[in-house]
Design an enzyme around this catalytic site. Structure first.
Site, mmCIF file in Angstrom:
data_model
loop_
_atom_site.group_PDB
_atom_site.id
_atom_site.type_symbol
_atom_site.label_atom_id
_atom_site.label_comp_id
_atom_site.label_asym_id
_atom_site.label_seq_id
_atom_site.Cartn_x
_atom_site.Cartn_y
_atom_site.Cartn_z
ATOM 1 N N HIS A 61 0.841 -1.201 0.000
ATOM 2 C CA HIS A 61 0.000 0.000 0.000
ATOM 3 C C HIS A 61 0.876 1.251 0.000
ATOM 4 O O HIS A 61 1.193 1.818 1.045
ATOM 5 C CB HIS A 61 -0.911 -0.013 1.224
ATOM 6 N N HIS A 63 1.643 5.059 -2.068
ATOM 7 C CA HIS A 63 1.310 6.111 -3.032
ATOM 8 C C HIS A 63 2.624 6.789 -3.447
ATOM 9 O O HIS A 63 3.123 7.670 -2.745
ATOM 10 C CB HIS A 63 0.375 7.147 -2.411
ATOM 11 N N ARG A 65 2.979 8.685 -5.967
ATOM 12 C CA ARG A 65 2.653 10.018 -6.491
ATOM 13 C C ARG A 65 3.248 10.276 -7.877
ATOM 14 O O ARG A 65 3.594 11.420 -8.198
ATOM 15 C CB ARG A 65 3.151 11.110 -5.539
ATOM 16 N N ASN A 95 -4.031 6.718 -7.678
ATOM 17 C CA ASN A 95 -4.598 8.072 -7.645
ATOM 18 C C ASN A 95 -3.506 9.119 -7.824
ATOM 19 O O ASN A 95 -3.222 9.934 -6.958
ATOM 20 C CB ASN A 95 -5.390 8.311 -6.366
ATOM 21 N N LYS A 148 -8.369 -0.799 -7.447
ATOM 22 C CA LYS A 148 -8.636 -0.063 -6.200
ATOM 23 C C LYS A 148 -9.862 0.820 -6.422
ATOM 24 O O LYS A 148 -9.928 1.572 -7.395
ATOM 25 C CB LYS A 148 -7.426 0.807 -5.847
ATOM 26 N N ASP A 304 0.563 2.558 3.817
ATOM 27 C CA ASP A 304 -0.215 3.637 3.208
ATOM 28 C C ASP A 304 0.654 4.886 3.062
ATOM 29 O O ASP A 304 0.226 6.008 3.361
ATOM 30 C CB ASP A 304 -1.481 3.947 4.004
ATOM 31 N N ALA A 322 -4.367 14.987 4.019
ATOM 32 C CA ALA A 322 -4.401 13.715 4.739
ATOM 33 C C ALA A 322 -3.455 12.721 4.074
ATOM 34 O O ALA A 322 -3.575 12.438 2.886
ATOM 35 C CB ALA A 322 -5.819 13.162 4.778
ATOM 36 N N GLY A 323 -2.531 12.195 4.846
ATOM 37 C CA GLY A 323 -1.578 11.204 4.330
ATOM 38 C C GLY A 323 -0.230 11.371 4.991
ATOM 39 O O GLY A 323 0.211 12.491 5.253
#
Length: 444
Positions: A61, A63, A65, A95, A148, A304, A322-323
């Site tokens: 998991h 990201h 980017r 995403n 996802k 994450d 958020a992240g």
């Protein structure tokens, strides 16, 4: 030329049968055997005395980017952080800007891999309102770990929050589908209760237990209706974990290292650098996470990893991005939990190597056994070290675990028999490959 390319000598090997001191030999990038071998048989010998040899750890998991803002993160920097933190593979979320929605988007990412990734990578494709009918084709593409679906926690085309659209997505494909399962309707309704500049700790009150529980129940209900297996990402509440323990027939479970390690006191200490979705919650939920993990009700652990700029993290709440970063710190923190007696090392391997391989369908990774990829995370379980932001490879330059002391640390990362990190130093050049998955073209 020697019979084997690499020999790992005298390591405490974490196998499916337990921990045993053994040698491991590598040929053509795969494990060729375990036992006792003469050093003369190998081109390279690494003495692993006093160290534990784990099958290569995976963060399912992440990201990265990419494409997006390279001042925050790229595939190159995210995978650099991964191998510095002892990981041999990551599964990259879709995403991005623009998002990964088509075969053309996949082709563009795969073409860049050999020059831009330090470890092996699997790719998620995103369900979106614009591509629901194409998901069956997309999930069968080579190197796709899963579809996802953001039932919450996203916006625009990527937000698929209504039951009819989620059911359509579930009916377009057969492989296990992954979900951000927060209930978007409740999240929107409750946002009006808060104002700019309110305390960060209200983040967990806004996106409360009901936001998580309603969302997860809806996803599992739709999955049962359709007969499609699902994977519930970043489960964060005691209520969800109790419910999902009775859903093993249809749903697998991911926990995040943050929900195992931090509680809501982090909001007062870290401010915006504790804001993530789903939120960090109270000690009651953290205790429930550990109970579920040790009962066998959890399948995988992830980070994450979702970096943002400092500027975005320091905006007043609830406009705080958020992240949190996490790919580089995942393994050290979990090794520290092992040393603290919270789980056995064999269970960590199940959650971070065999588990991702099992849930996502990776036939070549996940265990120390002949024929599997020669991926190894070699750790010193006695080494003590404190995490600091200066060690973080991500261009954003911060970690919510700055100052966190760990006992247990990755010493080497070896991928397909090639050492890519040794004692904090990168070795050679990026040469990551796409991960093959069952149910796809499986091309590396």
């Amino acid at each position: 030329m020697a019979e084997y390319e690499l020999l790992l000598k005298n390591g405490a090997c974490v196998t499916p049968h337990g921990i045993e001191t053994a040698d491991v030999v590598v040929k053509d990038g795969r494990i060729a055997g375990m036992g006792s071998f003469d050093a003369a048989l190998a081109d390279e010998v690494i003495d692993c005395s006093g160290l534990h040899v784990l099958p290569g750890l995976i963060d399912p998991h992440v990201h990265a980017r990419d494409p997006g803002d390279p001042s925050v993160e790229t595939l190159l920097t995210a995978t650099k952080g991964a191998v510095l933190g002892g990981l041999c593979g990551i599964f990259d979320m879709p995403n991005t800007v623009p998002p990964l929605l088509s075969v053309a988007d996949l082709d563009a990412k795969r073409a860049r891999m050999p020059e831009e990734t330090w470890c092996d990578v699997g790719f998620y494709v995103s369900a979106a309102r614009s591509n629901l009918d194409a998901l069956e084709e997309l999930e069968a593409q080579a190197n796709v770990c899963a579809v996802k679906l953001f039932a919450g926690g996203s916006r625009g085309d990527l937000l698929v929050e209504d039951d009819a659209s989620i059911e359509t997505a579930l009916r377009n494909g057969r492989r296990r589908m992954c979900f951000h399962a927060e209930d978007e309707y409740r999240v929107r309704e409750r946002k009006a209760l808060y104002a700019s500049g309110d305390p960060h700790r209200l983040h967990a009150e806004w996106r409360d237990v009901d936001c998580a529980m309603i969302g997860t129940r809806r996803i599992v209900g739709l999955a049962r209706k359709v007969g499609r297996p699902v994977h519930i990402l970043h489960v964060s509440t005691a209520e969800e974990l109790e419910y999902l323990s009775g859903c093993r027939d249809i749903a697998t479970v991911e926990l995040l290292v943050n929900h195992l390690t931090q509680t809501d006191e982090a909001y007062d200490r870290l401010g915006g650098y504790a804001v993530m979705n789903p939120p960090i919650r109270s000690e009651r939920h953290r205790e429930a996470a550990w109970t579920a993990l040790n009962s066998g009700a959890v399948d995988v652990i992830g980070s994450d990893h979702a970096p943002h700029s400092r500027e975005a993290k320091e905006k007043p709440w609830p406009d705080t991005a958020a992240g949190l970063t996490g790919v580089q710190t995942l393994a050290p923190i979990m090794l520290d939990h092992v040393n603290a007696g919270r789980l056995p090392l064999t269970r960590l391997v199940d959650l971070m190597s065999a588990g991702p391989a099992r849930v996502y369908g990776v036939p070549t990774k996940g265990r120390l056994a002949a024929g599997f990829d020669a991926d190894f995370t070699i750790v010193d379980m006695k080494k003590r070290r404190t995490i600091d932001s200066g060690w973080i490879a991500s261009p954003c330059g911060w970690t919510p675990f700055d100052g966190h002391s760990c006992t247990g640390w990755p010493r080497m990362t070896i991928i397909r028999g090639r050492t890519v990190m040794r004692d904090d130093e990168l070795q050679g050049a990026p040469a990551g490959k796409p991960v093959p998955f069952l149910g796809t073209g499986m091309t590396r």
